[in-house]
Design a protein around this motif. Structure first.
Motif, mmCIF file in Angstrom:
data_model
loop_
_atom_site.group_PDB
_atom_site.id
_atom_site.type_symbol
_atom_site.label_atom_id
_atom_site.label_comp_id
_atom_site.label_asym_id
_atom_site.label_seq_id
_atom_site.Cartn_x
_atom_site.Cartn_y
_atom_site.Cartn_z
ATOM 1 N N VAL A 50 0.872 -1.259 -0.040
ATOM 2 C CA VAL A 50 -0.049 0.001 -0.095
ATOM 3 C C VAL A 50 1.014 1.427 0.077
ATOM 4 O O VAL A 50 0.703 2.249 -0.623
ATOM 5 C CB VAL A 50 -1.027 0.081 1.096
ATOM 6 N N MET A 51 1.961 1.227 0.706
ATOM 7 C CA MET A 51 2.906 2.501 0.788
ATOM 8 C C MET A 51 3.489 2.601 -0.461
ATOM 9 O O MET A 51 3.568 3.747 -0.862
ATOM 10 C CB MET A 51 3.787 2.294 1.911
ATOM 11 N N ASN A 52 4.170 1.766 -1.028
ATOM 12 C CA ASN A 52 4.516 1.674 -2.420
ATOM 13 C C ASN A 52 3.695 2.202 -3.393
ATOM 14 O O ASN A 52 4.000 3.052 -4.381
ATOM 15 C CB ASN A 52 5.246 0.316 -2.796
ATOM 16 N N MET A 53 2.512 1.663 -3.423
ATOM 17 C CA MET A 53 1.427 2.211 -4.405
ATOM 18 C C MET A 53 1.149 3.478 -4.226
ATOM 19 O O MET A 53 0.807 4.354 -4.993
ATOM 20 C CB MET A 53 0.110 1.186 -4.308
ATOM 21 N N ALA A 54 0.993 4.193 -2.956
ATOM 22 C CA ALA A 54 0.885 5.421 -2.673
ATOM 23 C C ALA A 54 2.003 6.419 -3.124
ATOM 24 O O ALA A 54 1.791 7.469 -3.828
ATOM 25 C CB ALA A 54 0.634 5.714 -1.060
ATOM 26 N N LEU A 55 3.046 5.936 -3.004
ATOM 27 C CA LEU A 55 4.452 6.449 -3.589
ATOM 28 C C LEU A 55 4.378 6.554 -4.923
ATOM 29 O O LEU A 55 4.831 7.658 -5.575
ATOM 30 C CB LEU A 55 5.769 5.811 -2.968
ATOM 31 N N PHE A 56 3.938 5.674 -5.700
ATOM 32 C CA PHE A 56 3.719 5.874 -7.080
ATOM 33 C C PHE A 56 3.052 6.834 -7.682
ATOM 34 O O PHE A 56 3.234 7.200 -8.792
ATOM 35 C CB PHE A 56 3.313 4.356 -7.498
ATOM 36 N N THR A 57 2.100 7.234 -6.896
ATOM 37 C CA THR A 57 1.256 8.598 -7.333
ATOM 38 C C THR A 57 2.119 9.724 -7.624
ATOM 39 O O THR A 57 1.618 10.756 -8.310
ATOM 40 C CB THR A 57 0.314 8.667 -6.305
ATOM 41 N N TYR A 58 3.463 9.799 -6.944
ATOM 42 C CA TYR A 58 4.145 10.905 -7.082
ATOM 43 C C TYR A 58 4.924 10.739 -8.600
ATOM 44 O O TYR A 58 5.346 11.979 -9.005
ATOM 45 C CB TYR A 58 5.462 11.072 -5.903
ATOM 46 N N PHE A 59 4.821 9.687 -9.304
ATOM 47 C CA PHE A 59 5.262 9.875 -10.903
ATOM 48 C C PHE A 59 4.198 10.812 -11.774
ATOM 49 O O PHE A 59 4.903 11.232 -12.680
ATOM 50 C CB PHE A 59 5.271 8.448 -11.147
ATOM 51 N N ILE A 60 2.949 10.949 -11.181
ATOM 52 C CA ILE A 60 2.249 11.944 -11.699
ATOM 53 C C ILE A 60 2.209 13.221 -11.309
ATOM 54 O O ILE A 60 2.049 13.457 -10.092
ATOM 55 C CB ILE A 60 0.890 11.308 -11.941
ATOM 56 N N PRO A 61 2.666 14.329 -11.976
ATOM 57 C CA PRO A 61 2.565 15.573 -11.344
ATOM 58 C C PRO A 61 1.389 16.027 -10.954
ATOM 59 O O PRO A 61 0.220 15.618 -11.208
ATOM 60 C CB PRO A 61 3.082 16.529 -12.528
ATOM 61 N N ALA A 62 1.369 16.698 -9.676
ATOM 62 C CA ALA A 62 0.114 16.942 -8.802
ATOM 63 C C ALA A 62 -0.835 17.910 -9.695
ATOM 64 O O ALA A 62 -2.082 17.843 -9.908
ATOM 65 C CB ALA A 62 0.441 17.654 -7.683
ATOM 66 N N ALA A 63 -0.103 18.587 -10.764
ATOM 67 C CA ALA A 63 -1.057 19.551 -11.503
ATOM 68 C C ALA A 63 -1.770 18.899 -12.665
ATOM 69 O O ALA A 63 -2.872 18.911 -12.902
ATOM 70 C CB ALA A 63 -0.023 20.559 -12.323
ATOM 71 N N PHE A 64 -1.340 17.666 -12.925
ATOM 72 C CA PHE A 64 -2.052 16.666 -13.654
ATOM 73 C C PHE A 64 -3.291 16.228 -13.183
ATOM 74 O O PHE A 64 -4.383 15.682 -13.924
ATOM 75 C CB PHE A 64 -1.217 15.555 -14.370
ATOM 76 N N LEU A 65 -3.400 15.944 -11.811
ATOM 77 C CA LEU A 65 -4.464 15.450 -10.997
ATOM 78 C C LEU A 65 -5.591 16.515 -10.657
ATOM 79 O O LEU A 65 -6.402 16.132 -10.267
ATOM 80 C CB LEU A 65 -3.811 14.772 -9.835
ATOM 81 N N ALA A 66 -5.355 17.721 -11.046
ATOM 82 C CA ALA A 66 -6.327 18.873 -10.556
ATOM 83 C C ALA A 66 -7.428 18.724 -11.015
ATOM 84 O O ALA A 66 -8.485 18.937 -10.502
ATOM 85 C CB ALA A 66 -5.513 20.149 -10.865
ATOM 86 N N VAL A 67 -7.541 18.439 -12.508
ATOM 87 C CA VAL A 67 -8.835 18.280 -13.053
ATOM 88 C C VAL A 67 -9.514 17.070 -12.745
ATOM 89 O O VAL A 67 -10.744 17.147 -12.494
ATOM 90 C CB VAL A 67 -8.629 18.190 -14.538
#
Length: 283
Positions: free
Chosen positions: A113-130
């Motif tokens: 779970v922790m590694n999957m959560a860290l994997f989200t940082y491969f996507i820039p936060a700006a791309f997740l805004a919409v």
């Protein structure tokens, strides 16, 4: 007394050659902010190194909300404080309990779970805004401060969990075994053993989450739209909407907005350095 050698003098010179430009690069923008903030309206953009008549009237204008861009200054500053503190507290609770469960209780699938959560940082936060905007809309949270709080907790938690987990791994497991032999429950182990030993790291990640929320602009701009619910960071952007922006008021407001995080950083600097270092290297 330290003996100076040719090698040590050369090393000091190299440090100075690097440090002085970095220091100037850091201080020049701050100097310009101060320069604009204490300049009268007509002198702010004259290019002078120091105004002929320095004044604090711009700060008085901000504090007394005497400009239409500043009609809700104190409300918006309060929103920033409320959201930042809420994000810091909630992130600290989520990250602390998750790191304890993964590191000390060894729950099944915790590391995955922790590694999957860290994997989200491969996507820039700006791309997740919409997508975040769409999600908050589906749950009816748009223009609610809870939408920004939950979004920032989502962004901050993976890193905070990782830091606390690494710091927790360095604590002696003999302490847990001794506490269990004395009849301590997992909750007592968490409260009496884990939390006191993790204080530096807890302060570090809590401060990180708080400052992340304090400085956030994009998510606050998308998720909040009412003038009385937006943060001061978003309200500062309104100054740029006019052709003849009041730069001196913008910089005065910016300096005021920069003081709380600076004070927090210097107040907890010792804990932040120790806490982040404790979680940066796994023993």
């Amino acid at each position: 007394m330290k003996r100076w050698t040719l090698k040590s003098v050369g090393n000091e010179a190299k440090l100075l050659l690097i440090g002085i430009p970095v220091l100037l690069w850091t201080l020049i923008p701050v100097y310009h902010m101060v320069l604009f903030a204490i300049s009268p309206r007509g002198e702010a953009t004259t290019g002078k190194l120091w105004p002929n008549s320095p004044t604090f009237d711009n700060f008085a204008t901000v504090f007394h909300q005497k400009h239409f861009y500043l009609d809700h200054f104190w409300v918006q500053l309060g929103n920033s404080v409320l959201i930042a503190v809420a994000v810091g507290v909630i992130t600290l609770f989520v990250a602390t309990t998750a790191a304890f469960a993964i590191s000390r209780l060894k729950v099944r699938g915790g590391r995955t779970v922790m590694n999957m959560a860290l994997f989200t940082y491969f996507i820039p936060a700006a791309f997740l805004a919409v997508p975040m905007y769409k999600t908050m809309g589906n749950y009816g949270l748009l223009n609610s401060q809870w939408s920004l709080i939950l979004a920032m907790v989502t962004i901050a938690s993976p890193y905070c969990i990782w830091v606390l987990k690494q710091a927790s791994d360095k604590l002696p497991y003999e302490l847990d075994e001794a506490a269990r032999m004395d009849g301590a429950s997992p909750l007592q182990l968490f409260r009496l053993v884990y939390l006191p030993l993790m204080v530096p790291s807890l302060v570090a990640v809590g401060t990180y989450a708080l400052l992340l929320a304090w400085n956030e602009y994009l998510y606050a701009f998308l998720l909040l739209s009412n003038d009385r619910s937006v943060t001061l960071a978003v309200a500062l952007g309104n100054f740029l909407a006019a052709d003849d922006s009041p730069w001196e008021l913008l910089m005065a407001t910016g300096l005021i907005y920069a003081l709380p995080p600076a004070a927090i950083y210097y107040a907890f600097k010792r804990y932040m350095v120790g806490g982040i270092t404790a979680g940066a290297v796994k023993s």
